[in-house]
Design a protein around this motif. Structure first.
Motif, mmCIF file in Angstrom:
data_model
loop_
_atom_site.group_PDB
_atom_site.id
_atom_site.type_symbol
_atom_site.label_atom_id
_atom_site.label_comp_id
_atom_site.label_asym_id
_atom_site.label_seq_id
_atom_site.Cartn_x
_atom_site.Cartn_y
_atom_site.Cartn_z
ATOM 1 N N SER A 1 0.924 -1.238 -0.016
ATOM 2 C CA SER A 1 0.207 -0.007 -0.015
ATOM 3 C C SER A 1 0.946 1.200 0.068
ATOM 4 O O SER A 1 2.069 1.233 0.494
ATOM 5 C CB SER A 1 -0.715 0.100 1.297
ATOM 6 O OG SER A 1 -1.459 1.165 1.387
ATOM 7 N N LEU A 2 0.308 2.348 -0.589
ATOM 8 C CA LEU A 2 1.184 3.480 -0.662
ATOM 9 C C LEU A 2 1.594 4.055 0.843
ATOM 10 O O LEU A 2 2.436 4.754 1.164
ATOM 11 C CB LEU A 2 0.403 4.682 -1.178
ATOM 12 C CG LEU A 2 0.625 4.597 -2.604
ATOM 13 C CD1 LEU A 2 -0.274 5.699 -3.525
ATOM 14 C CD2 LEU A 2 2.157 4.771 -3.299
ATOM 15 N N ASN A 3 0.324 3.610 1.848
ATOM 16 C CA ASN A 3 0.492 3.982 3.193
ATOM 17 C C ASN A 3 1.705 3.250 3.790
ATOM 18 O O ASN A 3 2.198 3.597 4.772
ATOM 19 C CB ASN A 3 -0.652 3.870 3.902
ATOM 20 C CG ASN A 3 -1.881 4.625 3.523
ATOM 21 O OD1 ASN A 3 -1.621 5.716 3.084
ATOM 22 N ND2 ASN A 3 -3.048 4.025 3.616
ATOM 23 N N GLU A 4 2.276 2.098 3.262
ATOM 24 C CA GLU A 4 3.368 1.331 4.050
ATOM 25 C C GLU A 4 4.752 2.007 3.482
ATOM 26 O O GLU A 4 5.519 1.941 3.916
ATOM 27 C CB GLU A 4 3.362 0.057 3.299
ATOM 28 C CG GLU A 4 1.900 -0.730 3.916
ATOM 29 C CD GLU A 4 2.227 -2.135 3.431
ATOM 30 O OE1 GLU A 4 2.837 -3.010 4.172
ATOM 31 O OE2 GLU A 4 1.451 -2.465 2.516
ATOM 32 N N ILE A 5 4.690 2.599 2.324
ATOM 33 C CA ILE A 5 6.046 3.258 1.700
ATOM 34 C C ILE A 5 6.329 4.853 2.343
ATOM 35 O O ILE A 5 5.408 5.670 2.460
ATOM 36 C CB ILE A 5 5.908 3.618 0.316
ATOM 37 C CG1 ILE A 5 5.541 2.221 -0.307
ATOM 38 C CG2 ILE A 5 7.305 4.224 -0.223
ATOM 39 C CD1 ILE A 5 5.422 2.386 -1.812
ATOM 40 N N VAL A 6 7.592 4.629 3.298
ATOM 41 C CA VAL A 6 7.752 6.081 3.868
ATOM 42 C C VAL A 6 9.006 6.613 3.341
ATOM 43 O O VAL A 6 9.038 7.886 3.756
ATOM 44 C CB VAL A 6 7.960 5.698 5.513
ATOM 45 C CG1 VAL A 6 6.896 5.241 6.321
ATOM 46 C CG2 VAL A 6 9.362 4.542 5.655
ATOM 47 N N ASP A 7 9.805 6.212 2.604
ATOM 48 C CA ASP A 7 10.960 6.724 1.915
ATOM 49 C C ASP A 7 11.178 5.962 0.638
ATOM 50 O O ASP A 7 10.983 4.794 0.474
ATOM 51 C CB ASP A 7 11.893 6.801 2.854
ATOM 52 C CG ASP A 7 12.861 7.832 2.489
ATOM 53 O OD1 ASP A 7 12.901 8.685 1.496
ATOM 54 O OD2 ASP A 7 14.159 7.927 3.341
ATOM 55 N N THR B 1 15.495 2.078 -3.857
ATOM 56 C CA THR B 1 15.023 1.268 -2.753
ATOM 57 C C THR B 1 13.929 1.807 -2.064
ATOM 58 O O THR B 1 14.076 3.122 -1.616
ATOM 59 C CB THR B 1 16.233 0.962 -1.916
ATOM 60 O OG1 THR B 1 17.260 0.406 -2.507
ATOM 61 C CG2 THR B 1 15.880 -0.045 -0.707
ATOM 62 N N LEU B 2 12.808 1.078 -1.969
ATOM 63 C CA LEU B 2 11.686 1.628 -1.048
ATOM 64 C C LEU B 2 11.971 1.172 0.568
ATOM 65 O O LEU B 2 12.336 0.247 0.795
ATOM 66 C CB LEU B 2 10.401 0.875 -1.576
ATOM 67 C CG LEU B 2 9.805 1.042 -2.848
ATOM 68 C CD1 LEU B 2 8.532 0.299 -3.254
ATOM 69 C CD2 LEU B 2 9.643 2.552 -3.205
ATOM 70 N N ILE B 3 11.471 2.240 1.388
ATOM 71 C CA ILE B 3 11.873 1.974 2.550
ATOM 72 C C ILE B 3 10.117 1.899 3.145
ATOM 73 O O ILE B 3 9.405 2.948 2.936
ATOM 74 C CB ILE B 3 12.446 3.205 3.646
ATOM 75 C CG1 ILE B 3 13.817 3.447 2.788
ATOM 76 C CG2 ILE B 3 12.700 2.706 4.752
ATOM 77 C CD1 ILE B 3 14.733 2.405 2.495
ATOM 78 N N LEU B 4 10.060 0.833 3.819
ATOM 79 C CA LEU B 4 8.603 0.619 4.371
ATOM 80 C C LEU B 4 8.494 1.072 5.810
ATOM 81 O O LEU B 4 9.436 1.120 6.532
ATOM 82 C CB LEU B 4 8.168 -0.836 4.238
ATOM 83 C CG LEU B 4 8.162 -1.295 2.899
ATOM 84 C CD1 LEU B 4 7.753 -2.943 2.760
ATOM 85 C CD2 LEU B 4 7.371 -0.635 1.631
ATOM 86 N N GLU B 5 7.225 1.207 6.435
ATOM 87 C CA GLU B 5 7.108 1.854 7.479
ATOM 88 C C GLU B 5 7.496 0.598 8.496
ATOM 89 O O GLU B 5 7.965 0.963 9.878
ATOM 90 C CB GLU B 5 5.686 2.169 7.996
ATOM 91 C CG GLU B 5 4.555 1.261 7.757
ATOM 92 C CD GLU B 5 3.108 1.731 8.072
ATOM 93 O OE1 GLU B 5 3.143 2.765 8.387
ATOM 94 O OE2 GLU B 5 2.329 0.888 7.836
ATOM 95 N N SER B 6 7.661 -0.469 8.228
ATOM 96 C CA SER B 6 8.257 -1.492 9.093
ATOM 97 C C SER B 6 9.588 -1.636 9.184
ATOM 98 O O SER B 6 10.091 -2.400 9.947
ATOM 99 C CB SER B 6 7.711 -2.963 8.584
ATOM 100 O OG SER B 6 8.246 -3.132 7.248
ATOM 101 N N GLY B 7 10.287 -0.695 8.549
ATOM 102 C CA GLY B 7 11.762 -0.786 8.480
ATOM 103 C C GLY B 7 12.333 -1.725 7.439
ATOM 104 O O GLY B 7 13.647 -1.434 7.213
ATOM 105 N N GLU B 8 11.674 -2.169 6.759
ATOM 106 C CA GLU B 8 12.127 -3.159 5.569
ATOM 107 C C GLU B 8 12.546 -2.508 4.548
ATOM 108 O O GLU B 8 11.995 -1.274 4.115
ATOM 109 C CB GLU B 8 10.816 -4.026 5.093
ATOM 110 C CG GLU B 8 11.446 -4.899 4.280
ATOM 111 C CD GLU B 8 10.243 -6.110 3.696
ATOM 112 O OE1 GLU B 8 10.401 -6.965 2.885
ATOM 113 O OE2 GLU B 8 9.248 -5.900 4.217
#
Length: 74
Positions: free
Chosen positions: A9-15, A33-40
């Motif tokens: 989800s776009l909401n999961e992508i923080v950077d 590289t996508l950075i997800l809110e989970s830190g992944e």
């Protein structure tokens, strides 16, 4: 060999970042590289430029700026 498709989800992508990786041919390829809110961190396969670091990195930095603006606005 089948392809694996991951959906976020776009909401999961923080950077999003451009990172340089050694392609094994002594060429450093900039990749998204996508950075997800989970830190992944999720490397986007196929987001490289075979022309090497100097051609493509600056362009990809501009793309990252545009994507970051989009993410902040949503």
């Amino acid at each position: 060999m089948g392809k694996v498709v991951l959906v976020y989800s776009l909401n999961e992508i923080v950077d999003i970042k451009v990172k340089s990786f050694n392609s094994g041919k002594h060429i450093t390829d900039p990749r998204f590289t996508l950075i997800l809110e989970s830190g992944e961190s999720v490397l986007l396969i196929g987001s490289y430029n075979s022309g090497g670091y100097s051609s493509g990195f600056e362009e990809k930095q501009e793309i990252v700026k545009t994507i970051k603006s989009f993410l902040v606005s949503n």
